[in-house]
Design a protein around this motif. Structure first.
Motif, PDB file in Angstrom:
ATOM      1  N   PRO A 295      70.688  73.439  -9.189  1.00 19.95           N
ATOM      2  CA  PRO A 295      69.630  72.569  -9.549  1.00 19.95           C
ATOM      3  C   PRO A 295      69.538  72.002 -10.918  1.00 19.95           C
ATOM      4  O   PRO A 295      70.632  72.257 -11.624  1.00 19.95           O
ATOM      5  CB  PRO A 295      68.335  73.596  -9.412  1.00 19.95           C
ATOM      6  CG  PRO A 295      69.055  74.905  -9.756  1.00 19.95           C
ATOM      7  CD  PRO A 295      70.476  75.028  -9.322  1.00 19.95           C
ATOM      8  N   PRO A 296      68.811  70.999 -10.961  1.00 14.62           N
ATOM      9  CA  PRO A 296      69.037  70.244 -12.320  1.00 14.62           C
ATOM     10  C   PRO A 296      68.877  71.326 -13.425  1.00 14.62           C
ATOM     11  O   PRO A 296      69.239  70.987 -14.565  1.00 14.62           O
ATOM     12  CB  PRO A 296      67.909  69.124 -12.374  1.00 14.62           C
ATOM     13  CG  PRO A 296      67.602  69.010 -10.871  1.00 14.62           C
ATOM     14  CD  PRO A 296      67.995  70.289 -10.219  1.00 14.62           C
ATOM     15  N   ASP A 297      67.953  72.213 -13.238  1.00 16.34           N
ATOM     16  CA  ASP A 297      67.418  73.297 -14.392  1.00 16.34           C
ATOM     17  C   ASP A 297      68.266  74.663 -14.164  1.00 16.34           C
ATOM     18  O   ASP A 297      67.579  75.595 -14.146  1.00 16.34           O
ATOM     19  CB  ASP A 297      65.968  73.282 -14.382  1.00 16.34           C
ATOM     20  CG  ASP A 297      65.396  73.901 -13.033  1.00 16.34           C
ATOM     21  OD1 ASP A 297      65.899  73.890 -12.058  1.00 16.34           O
ATOM     22  OD2 ASP A 297      64.343  74.224 -13.351  1.00 16.34           O
ATOM     23  N   ALA A 298      69.298  74.527 -13.920  1.00 17.18           N
ATOM     24  CA  ALA A 298      70.001  75.784 -13.384  1.00 17.18           C
ATOM     25  C   ALA A 298      69.834  76.752 -14.529  1.00 17.18           C
ATOM     26  O   ALA A 298      69.734  77.920 -14.120  1.00 17.18           O
ATOM     27  CB  ALA A 298      71.530  75.384 -13.028  1.00 17.18           C
ATOM     28  N   ASP A 299      70.408  76.440 -15.496  1.00 14.72           N
ATOM     29  CA  ASP A 299      70.398  77.385 -16.653  1.00 14.72           C
ATOM     30  C   ASP A 299      68.863  78.095 -16.647  1.00 14.72           C
ATOM     31  O   ASP A 299      69.050  79.465 -16.962  1.00 14.72           O
ATOM     32  CB  ASP A 299      70.739  76.948 -18.073  1.00 14.72           C
ATOM     33  CG  ASP A 299      72.089  76.427 -18.057  1.00 14.72           C
ATOM     34  OD1 ASP A 299      72.875  77.012 -17.257  1.00 14.72           O
ATOM     35  OD2 ASP A 299      72.490  75.574 -18.861  1.00 14.72           O
ATOM     36  N   ALA A 300      67.833  77.335 -16.681  1.00 16.02           N
ATOM     37  CA  ALA A 300      66.434  77.954 -17.180  1.00 16.02           C
ATOM     38  C   ALA A 300      66.524  78.863 -15.759  1.00 16.02           C
ATOM     39  O   ALA A 300      65.566  80.102 -16.000  1.00 16.02           O
ATOM     40  CB  ALA A 300      65.570  76.843 -17.097  1.00 16.02           C
ATOM     41  N   GLN A 301      66.722  78.661 -14.545  1.00 13.54           N
ATOM     42  CA  GLN A 301      66.286  79.259 -13.460  1.00 13.54           C
ATOM     43  C   GLN A 301      67.231  80.762 -13.623  1.00 13.54           C
ATOM     44  O   GLN A 301      66.605  81.716 -13.198  1.00 13.54           O
ATOM     45  CB  GLN A 301      66.723  78.448 -12.083  1.00 13.54           C
ATOM     46  CG  GLN A 301      65.822  77.550 -11.855  1.00 13.54           C
ATOM     47  CD  GLN A 301      66.080  77.144 -10.290  1.00 13.54           C
ATOM     48  OE1 GLN A 301      66.207  77.966  -9.458  1.00 13.54           O
ATOM     49  NE2 GLN A 301      65.514  75.691  -9.896  1.00 13.54           N
ATOM     50  N   TRP A 302      68.390  80.657 -13.807  1.00 11.95           N
ATOM     51  CA  TRP A 302      69.151  81.834 -14.116  1.00 11.95           C
ATOM     52  C   TRP A 302      68.687  82.890 -15.050  1.00 11.95           C
ATOM     53  O   TRP A 302      68.535  84.005 -14.965  1.00 11.95           O
ATOM     54  CB  TRP A 302      70.488  81.455 -14.634  1.00 11.95           C
ATOM     55  CG  TRP A 302      71.461  81.214 -13.236  1.00 11.95           C
ATOM     56  CD1 TRP A 302      72.098  80.103 -13.038  1.00 11.95           C
ATOM     57  CD2 TRP A 302      71.851  82.301 -12.174  1.00 11.95           C
ATOM     58  NE1 TRP A 302      72.692  80.354 -11.687  1.00 11.95           N
ATOM     59  CE2 TRP A 302      72.538  81.472 -11.325  1.00 11.95           C
ATOM     60  CE3 TRP A 302      71.636  83.439 -12.104  1.00 11.95           C
ATOM     61  CZ2 TRP A 302      73.118  82.367 -10.312  1.00 11.95           C
ATOM     62  CZ3 TRP A 302      72.161  84.206 -11.085  1.00 11.95           C
ATOM     63  CH2 TRP A 302      72.859  83.712 -10.042  1.00 11.95           C
TER      64      TRP A 302
END
Length: 348
Positions: A295-302
């Motif tokens: 997703p566009p916010d992959a780092d935050a989701q992880w």
């Protein structure tokens, strides 16, 4: 080996081998193609697969995933079930309009991926269920690969190649051209900075790179509760893309929905453990590699997901010490029914 009712899950795992060499040899002898070779469509003829996709706020990736299902090169019957887990974006609308979707369930509220998969499994009509994440784009031969090899006692694992979000002209993520890279999966190339490992508790003296798939002979050496670095057999079962026998999943009670309520992850590891304890073999398909669209916010989701890892891992360890689940089909059906009576269900 028959599973005793009072066996703990951990003990039952320690009793099970994972020698699937005869299974692979029988397939190759009967079909004339290699186990890890992309499958001619005709070999899937008459072998149905129900694809169950839990989806929550993945409108950015779902069109590409469903397009890849519509483009599958197989002669086997395919049923696609999307379970919208209380999305607040256009996930539901995308699934409702896409011709690849046979059944769309919209849960009344978010229940977690485990519950969504259980609902899809309950509705599935095929003996083989392929769990597919709503951000996984399949190669054209994948459904034929799984259908042609499925058996009542096998867990067939595919692999994923994560790709960073890069928007195309329509704002949706670009899917790379060409085949995905098997080595990109963390079960194939695994790296650690060293120190105590989160899953197994083993301590590594320094930075380490390993290859669980290759170094364990396609996971065969992980039978009988063996470990390789931070990997055991149950942990190799990843629901991004994995095909399982529906009857076995129902008998062990499906996914433990508690995992989704307390954090992220481990519900697939627990299901793998339960199925292995019940006598299923874990057999990889090296040719079944899909693109996982970040997703566009992959780092935050992880970061959010990893915060929940300790709680779900603790719950998993507690389940290992409890009795191995068997004979739980009625409870599984009752739990799915409770969600369905409040859900919106649309079929074609």
């Amino acid at each position: 080996m028959e599973l005793a009712v009072n066996d703990t899950l951990a003990h039952a795992l320690g009793q099970q081998p994972n020698d699937h060499s005869r299974l692979r040899a029988d397939f190759e002898g009967a079909t004339g193609i290699g186990w890890h070779t992309p499958t001619p469509p005709v070999l899937a003829a008459g072998r149905a697969v129900s694809v169950v996709i839990p989806a929550r706020n993945t409108a950015y990736a779902l069109p590409a995933v469903l397009d890849s299902l519509a483009a599958q090169d197989t002669q086997g019957p395919v049923e696609v079930i999307v379970v919208d887990d209380g999305s607040t974006d256009d996930t539901h609308l995308i699934a409702a309009r896409h011709p690849a979707v046979d059944t769309l369930v919209r849960l009344a509220q978010s229940e977690g991926a485990a519950a969504a998969r259980n609902v899809g499994t309950y509705l599935a009509s095929a003996d083989t269920v392929l769990y597919l994440d709503s951000d996984m784009v399949l190669p054209r031969h994948a459904l034929a690969d799984f259908a042609a090899r499925a058996l009542p006692d096998t867990i067939l694992t595919g692999f994923r190649h994560n790709v960073p979000f890069q928007p195309g002209p329509d704002g949706l993520p670009l899917v790379p051209d060409g085949p995905a890279d098997l080595a990109a999966d963390h079960r194939v190339t695994w790296r650690s900075a060293g120190g105590p490992l989160l899953y197994s508790g083993h301590v590594l003296p320094g930075p380490t790179t390993g290859s669980p798939l290759n170094d364990t002979d396609d996971f065969q050496k992980l039978g009988h509760g063996a470990f390789y670095l931070d990997w055991d057999l149950a942990r190799t079962v990843v629901t991004a893309m994995v095909a399982v026998p529906r009857a076995a999943v129902v008998d062990v009670g499906g996914f433990d929905e508690t995992f989704g309520r307390i954090g992220w992850g481990m519900e697939d590891t627990h299901l793998g453990a339960a199925l292995i304890a019940a006598g299923c073999l874990v057999v990889p398909l090296r040719q079944a590699v899909g693109y996982h669209l970040d997703p566009p916010d992959a780092d935050a989701q992880w970061q959010t997901k990893l915060q929940g890892w300790p709680a779900t891992l603790a719950h998993y360890r507690g389940r290992l010490a409890a009795s191995a689940p068997i004979g739980r089909g009625r409870a599984f059906a009752a739990a799915a029914h409770r969600l369905l009576v409040r859900a919106e269900v649309n079929g074609r």
